[in-house]
Design a protein around this motif. Structure first.
Motif, mmCIF file in Angstrom:
data_model
loop_
_atom_site.group_PDB
_atom_site.id
_atom_site.type_symbol
_atom_site.label_atom_id
_atom_site.label_comp_id
_atom_site.label_asym_id
_atom_site.label_seq_id
_atom_site.Cartn_x
_atom_site.Cartn_y
_atom_site.Cartn_z
ATOM 1 N N HIS A 170 -15.080 15.969 -1.010
ATOM 2 C CA HIS A 170 -16.155 15.598 -0.081
ATOM 3 C C HIS A 170 -16.220 14.097 0.140
ATOM 4 N N SER A 171 -15.313 13.368 -0.532
ATOM 5 C CA SER A 171 -15.239 11.927 -0.353
ATOM 6 C C SER A 171 -13.774 11.514 -0.343
ATOM 7 N N THR A 172 -13.519 10.226 -0.155
ATOM 8 C CA THR A 172 -12.144 9.719 -0.172
ATOM 9 C C THR A 172 -11.531 9.898 -1.553
ATOM 10 N N PHE A 173 -10.264 10.339 -1.603
ATOM 11 C CA PHE A 173 -9.554 10.478 -2.879
ATOM 12 C C PHE A 173 -8.083 10.156 -2.652
ATOM 13 N N GLY A 174 -7.333 10.018 -3.756
ATOM 14 C CA GLY A 174 -5.926 9.662 -3.607
ATOM 15 C C GLY A 174 -5.118 9.869 -4.870
ATOM 16 N N TYR A 175 -3.831 9.540 -4.767
ATOM 17 C CA TYR A 175 -2.878 9.697 -5.868
ATOM 18 C C TYR A 175 -2.169 8.368 -6.099
ATOM 19 N N ASP A 176 -1.940 8.045 -7.382
ATOM 20 C CA ASP A 176 -1.177 6.861 -7.762
ATOM 21 C C ASP A 176 0.271 7.256 -8.024
ATOM 22 N N ILE A 177 1.183 6.543 -7.388
ATOM 23 C CA ILE A 177 2.610 6.885 -7.454
ATOM 24 C C ILE A 177 3.382 5.732 -8.069
ATOM 25 N N PRO A 178 4.076 5.950 -9.184
ATOM 26 C CA PRO A 178 4.827 4.858 -9.815
ATOM 27 C C PRO A 178 6.081 4.493 -9.018
ATOM 28 N N ILE A 179 6.261 3.206 -8.764
ATOM 29 C CA ILE A 179 7.448 2.678 -8.089
ATOM 30 C C ILE A 179 7.985 1.527 -8.947
ATOM 31 N N ASN A 180 9.166 1.712 -9.516
ATOM 32 C CA ASN A 180 9.696 0.728 -10.466
ATOM 33 C C ASN A 180 10.892 -0.042 -9.942
ATOM 34 N N GLU A 181 11.464 0.360 -8.811
ATOM 35 C CA GLU A 181 12.675 -0.293 -8.313
ATOM 36 C C GLU A 181 12.515 -0.690 -6.857
ATOM 37 N N ASP A 182 13.231 -1.754 -6.490
ATOM 38 C CA ASP A 182 13.287 -2.131 -5.079
ATOM 39 C C ASP A 182 14.166 -1.142 -4.319
ATOM 40 N N VAL A 238 10.360 -1.382 -0.694
ATOM 41 C CA VAL A 238 9.778 -2.189 -1.760
ATOM 42 C C VAL A 238 10.751 -3.315 -2.095
ATOM 43 N N VAL A 239 10.258 -4.538 -2.057
ATOM 44 C CA VAL A 239 11.074 -5.717 -2.364
ATOM 45 C C VAL A 239 10.249 -6.666 -3.225
ATOM 46 N N LYS A 240 10.694 -6.873 -4.447
ATOM 47 C CA LYS A 240 10.076 -7.850 -5.357
ATOM 48 C C LYS A 240 8.562 -7.676 -5.466
ATOM 49 N N GLY A 241 8.169 -6.475 -5.727
ATOM 50 C CA GLY A 241 6.759 -6.217 -5.979
ATOM 51 C C GLY A 241 5.885 -6.150 -4.751
ATOM 52 N N ARG A 242 6.491 -6.053 -3.573
ATOM 53 C CA ARG A 242 5.711 -5.953 -2.345
ATOM 54 C C ARG A 242 6.176 -4.743 -1.534
ATOM 55 N N LEU A 243 5.209 -4.084 -0.905
ATOM 56 C CA LEU A 243 5.493 -2.906 -0.093
ATOM 57 C C LEU A 243 5.502 -3.308 1.375
ATOM 58 N N TYR A 244 6.521 -2.822 2.102
ATOM 59 C CA TYR A 244 6.666 -3.135 3.520
ATOM 60 C C TYR A 244 6.637 -1.833 4.321
ATOM 61 N N TYR A 245 5.722 -1.838 5.339
ATOM 62 C CA TYR A 245 5.593 -0.661 6.201
ATOM 63 C C TYR A 245 5.284 -1.139 7.617
ATOM 64 N N ASN A 246 6.173 -0.793 8.559
ATOM 65 C CA ASN A 246 5.972 -1.161 9.972
ATOM 66 C C ASN A 246 5.612 -2.637 10.137
ATOM 67 N N GLU A 247 6.425 -3.498 9.526
ATOM 68 C CA GLU A 247 6.253 -4.953 9.624
ATOM 69 C C GLU A 247 4.956 -5.438 8.998
ATOM 70 N N GLU A 248 4.306 -4.586 8.223
ATOM 71 C CA GLU A 248 3.144 -4.991 7.429
ATOM 72 C C GLU A 248 3.553 -5.002 5.962
ATOM 73 N N GLU A 249 2.837 -5.746 5.157
ATOM 74 C CA GLU A 249 3.170 -5.818 3.742
ATOM 75 C C GLU A 249 1.916 -5.872 2.895
ATOM 76 N N SER A 250 2.056 -5.442 1.656
ATOM 77 C CA SER A 250 0.940 -5.450 0.705
ATOM 78 C C SER A 250 1.493 -5.554 -0.702
ATOM 79 N N ASP A 251 0.644 -5.955 -1.632
ATOM 80 C CA ASP A 251 1.057 -6.115 -3.026
ATOM 81 C C ASP A 251 1.054 -4.780 -3.760
ATOM 82 N N ILE A 252 2.007 -4.634 -4.675
ATOM 83 C CA ILE A 252 2.052 -3.472 -5.556
ATOM 84 C C ILE A 252 1.509 -3.910 -6.911
ATOM 85 N N ARG A 253 0.433 -3.314 -7.345
ATOM 86 C CA ARG A 253 -0.231 -3.707 -8.593
ATOM 87 C C ARG A 253 0.021 -2.672 -9.676
#
Length: 351
Positions: A170-182, A238-253
């Protein structure tokens, strides 16, 4: 990729392995050269089996090639008993084994990083991918198997369960997915509308890593209808701890990315299954196209046209058919002329 029972294939491979081992041992105890070949071949075949189990290879051609190599090597061993040396077939069998391993490598669907059957138990699909039990079980949202009442379209029977079970909240929810390699990755989000029978009843967004709206205003029924499998393929890198999607990027924590299903104004967000593969989008198998059905409006119009044509009546006076005129009307002037000529002829004869 072919939808086949992977468990049966693995069992068949292992059975053939144990059946042929006595033949191997008999031949290898006689000839030292074959003993050497045995160690090489068995090691390679063992690697092939482990690689299949690890990478979930599903190509039935690979299984046929594997069995062909097994039969060829047994024949080689039998021939060697009578000839006393390793024949040319032995060298071919070793080479073919390596080719089988290479074929397995280039035709696999890629390394499966993460796979979860949302709202359900662990399951191996027709591609050989093992989906783990939902990690949110008993923690967040509601697990449902309401879809088991339906036969899911576009997918083989082995995959129905992935679209019949789901998790919603009934509210926002999600899943955490481990990514260890570029590298390059593809996220497959599996959906199926099993409850509503009209569009605009369930609409929500899907967001990746908190910053990227990867599926806006998802209305599953509007996309495919009720009881039909629907997949969203999301390529990212994924490159050096950053996620790239459609010319956008975000940090992987913390070495994890998060996919979230955002609560909207129309019912609750949901997900049926998630799979993340390492590879390119073009290497990921897609669902078959939805069978085309005639448009109900066009079909209705066609039926109405046929009925109206059948019941249509002429609006004006009926036009006489020139070919249906009575032949007597055409001969009447001839008869009048003959009738008038006979008295005239009689009078002339009197004179």
């Amino acid at each position: 990729m072919v939808g086949i029972n992977v468990n049966s294939i693995y069992s068949f491979i292992l059975i053939t392995k144990f059946v042929t081992l006595p033949v191997y041992d008999t031949c290898f105890s006689v000839h030292d050269e074959i003993q050497t070949r045995k160690r090489v071949l068995v090691d390679v075949l063992f690697v092939v089996i482990v690689h299949e189990v690890k990478c979930f290879c599903t190509c039935h051609v690979l299984v046929i090639l594997y069995l062909f190599v097994e039969v060829l090597f047994v024949v080689t061993c039998i021939i060697s008993i009578f000839t006393g040396n390793m024949t040319f077939l032995g060298h071919i069998s070793c080479v073919l084994t390596l080719l089988v391993f290479y074929f397995d490598y280039i035709t696999g669907i890629g390394d499966v990083i993460y796979a979860v059957n949302a709202g359900g138990e662990a399951h191996i699909d027709s591609q050989g991918v093992r989906y783990e039990r939902d990690p949110l079980h008993g923690k967040v949202g509601t697990a449902s198997d309401y879809g088991k009442r339906l036969l899911i379209g576009r997918v083989p029977p082995e995959d129905h369960i992935l679209y019949q079970t789901e998790r919603y909240h009934h509210s926002t929810f999600g899943y955490d997915i481990p990514i260890n390699e570029d590298g390059d990755y593809v996220m497959i989000l599996k959906f199926c509308e099993v409850y509503f029978n009209a569009p605009n009843m369930k609409v929500f967004d899907v967001v990746l890593n908190g910053d990227h709206t990867i599926v806006p205003d998802l209305d599953i029924y509007d996309r495919v209808g009720n009881g039909i499998a629907y997949d969203e393929h999301i390529p990212f890198s994924v490159v050096k701890g950053r996620l790239y999607y459609n010319e956008e990027e975000s940090d992987i924590r913390g070495g994890k990315i998060r996919v979230e299903f955002i609560k909207g104004y129309r019912d609750n967000p949901k997900i049926n299954a998630i799979c993340v593969l390492k590879g390119k989008l073009e290497d990921v198998p897609k669902l078959p196209p939805i069978p085309s059905e005639p448009d109900p409006e066009e079909y209705r119009e066609e039926i109405e046209d046929k009925k109206s044509a059948k019941n249509r009546r002429p609006s004006g006076p009926r036009t006489p058919d020139p070919y249906s005129i009575d032949d007597s009307s055409i001969m009447l002037p001839v008869f009048v002329a003959i009738g008038a000529f006979i008295p005239l002829l009689f009078c002339l004869c009197k004179l």
